[in-house]
Write an enzyme that holds these catalytic residues in place. Structure first.
Site, PDB file in Angstrom:
ATOM      1  N   TRP A  52      81.933  -6.986  22.535  1.00  0.00           N
ATOM      2  CA  TRP A  52      82.866  -7.165  21.414  1.00  0.00           C
ATOM      3  C   TRP A  52      82.852  -8.603  20.919  1.00  0.00           C
ATOM      4  O   TRP A  52      83.023  -8.848  19.725  1.00  0.00           O
ATOM      5  CB  TRP A  52      84.272  -6.721  21.824  1.00  0.00           C
ATOM      6  CG  TRP A  52      84.450  -5.232  21.706  1.00  0.00           C
ATOM      7  CD1 TRP A  52      83.465  -4.279  21.763  1.00  0.00           C
ATOM      8  CD2 TRP A  52      85.671  -4.523  21.487  1.00  0.00           C
ATOM      9  NE1 TRP A  52      84.001  -3.029  21.603  1.00  0.00           N
ATOM     10  CE2 TRP A  52      85.348  -3.134  21.431  1.00  0.00           C
ATOM     11  CE3 TRP A  52      86.993  -4.912  21.346  1.00  0.00           C
ATOM     12  CZ2 TRP A  52      86.312  -2.151  21.244  1.00  0.00           C
ATOM     13  CZ3 TRP A  52      87.966  -3.932  21.152  1.00  0.00           C
ATOM     14  CH2 TRP A  52      87.631  -2.576  21.102  1.00  0.00           C
ATOM     15  N   ASP A  83      88.305 -13.750  29.969  1.00  0.00           N
ATOM     16  CA  ASP A  83      88.096 -12.777  31.040  1.00  0.00           C
ATOM     17  C   ASP A  83      88.229 -13.488  32.381  1.00  0.00           C
ATOM     18  O   ASP A  83      87.957 -14.697  32.486  1.00  0.00           O
ATOM     19  CB  ASP A  83      86.715 -12.130  30.936  1.00  0.00           C
ATOM     20  CG  ASP A  83      86.671 -10.770  31.650  1.00  0.00           C
ATOM     21  OD1 ASP A  83      86.632  -9.740  30.956  1.00  0.00           O
ATOM     22  OD2 ASP A  83      86.688 -10.751  32.898  1.00  0.00           O
ATOM     23  N   LYS A 164      91.606  -0.666  23.493  1.00  0.00           N
ATOM     24  CA  LYS A 164      91.283   0.631  24.085  1.00  0.00           C
ATOM     25  C   LYS A 164      92.497   1.184  24.826  1.00  0.00           C
ATOM     26  O   LYS A 164      93.220   0.441  25.504  1.00  0.00           O
ATOM     27  CB  LYS A 164      90.121   0.495  25.065  1.00  0.00           C
ATOM     28  CG  LYS A 164      89.702   1.809  25.718  1.00  0.00           C
ATOM     29  CD  LYS A 164      88.785   1.630  26.908  1.00  0.00           C
ATOM     30  CE  LYS A 164      87.521   0.900  26.556  1.00  0.00           C
ATOM     31  NZ  LYS A 164      86.557   0.866  27.678  1.00  0.00           N
TER      32      LYS A 164
END
Length: 249
Positions: A52, A83, A164
Site C-alpha cells: 500500500w 509498522d 481492512k
C-alpha cells in the site's frame, strides 16, 4: 489440498513490481471512491511489507516528482509508513518502526508533516488468521479500532480513512463507531479480494471530531454498551470496487 495462491493478481503483482497482491485492492478502492485527489500528506498504518505504501508512492510521490521536474511549483507530498516490523525502504516514503497505540508514534507522524495533519490514512493491517471466524473478526476489529484511534490524532478535518475489516455479526458496532467520526462510511469488497475471504474494506470520508471529544490513546473510543441495535442499527452502504471488465480471481 493446499490452496494455490498464485492467482491472476499474484502473478500480475510479480510482473508489475508490487510487493503483494493487496496493492490492487487499494487501487480498486481508489477507482470507486477517488481517495487520492488533493492528497499531499498520507499515512500507511501497519504498512509491512509495503504494497500500500507503493501505491501511495506511485499515485502521489512519482507524479509530483514528474511535475516538479517539468517546472511546476507543486509541494512534494509526504508519505509516512508505520509498522512494528522493519520494512524495505521505498523512495519518497518515510518509515517509522513504531506502535500505532503509542502517543510517541502519532507525535512523530505530525512532526514529519511539520505540524500539519494527514489528508489520508490507510491501514491494511491484519492479525495472523486462526481460521476461527469469530476470533479472527474480534482481533481484526481491535486492530482497526487502534488504527482509528491514532487516526483521530493525525487526520485533518475532512480527511479520509481506509481500512481492512473482517465482516461478521458484530461489525455493526464498528460501523457505528466509524460513523461518529466520519460523515460518510462505506463498506466495499474489491474484485481482487478473494471471494472465499471474509475481508472487506471501510472507506470513511469527511472526518470530524465530535464536539468536546479529546483524542486519547488510553480510553476506548466507544463502550460496548453503545452498540446500535434493532431499528436504530446503522446500515452502511456496500459497494463493489474495481472494473468488472478487469481481472477476476
Amino acid at each position: 489440498m493446499v490452496k494455490d495462491k498464485r492467482d491472476i493478481y499474484y502473478r500480475k503483482a510479480k510482473e508489475e513490481g508490487w510487493r503483494a497482491r493487496s496493492a490492487y485492492k487499494l487501487l480498486q478502492v481508489d477507482e470507486e471512491f477517488d481517495i487520492f485527489t488533493g492528497v499531499t500528506r498520507a499515512v500507511d498504518l501497519c504498512a509491512a511489507p509495503g504494497s500500500w505504501s507503493q501505491v501511495l508512492q506511485r499515485k502521489l510521490y512519482y507524479p509530483a516528482q514528474e511535475r516538479i521536474k517539468n517546472g511546476a511549483s507543486d509541494a512534494e507530498p509526504i508519505i509516512v509508513a508505520v509498522d512494528l516490523q522493519e520494512m524495505a525502504p521505498l523512495e519518497g516514503v518515510i518509515e517509522i518502526q513504531g506502535d500505532i497505540t503509542s502517543t510517541k508514534t502519532s507525535d512523530e507522524i505530525i512532526n514529519y508533516f511539520h505540524g500539519e495533519k494527514a489528508n489520508l490514512v490507510v491501514c491494511d493491517g491484519a492479525p495472523d488468521v486462526t481460521g476461527m471466524h469469530d476470533i479472527d473478526e474480534y482481533i481484526q476489529q481491535q486492530l482497526i479500532l487502534a488504527a482509528l484511534n491514532i487516526t483521530t490524532h493525525v487526520l485533518q478535518e475532512g480527511g479520509t480513512f481506509v481500512a481492512k475489516i473482517f465482516r461478521g455479526r458484530n461489525v455493526s458496532l464498528l460501523f457505528s463507531q466509524l460513523s461518529v467520526f466520519f460523515e460518510e462510511v462505506y463498506c466495499t469488497k474489491p474484485i481482487s479480494s478473494r471471494s472465499s475471504s471474509i475481508e472487506s474494506f471501510v472507506v470513511c470520508k469527511n472526518f470530524r471530531l465530535p464536539t468536546n471529544y479529546q483524542p486519547t490513546m488510553i480510553q476506548p473510543l466507544i463502550k460496548q454498551s453503545d452498540q446500535l441495535e434493532g431499528h436504530n442499527r446503522l446500515v452502511v452502504p456496500f459497494l463493489a470496487s474495481g472494473d468488472l471488465s478487469g481481472f477476476d480471481e
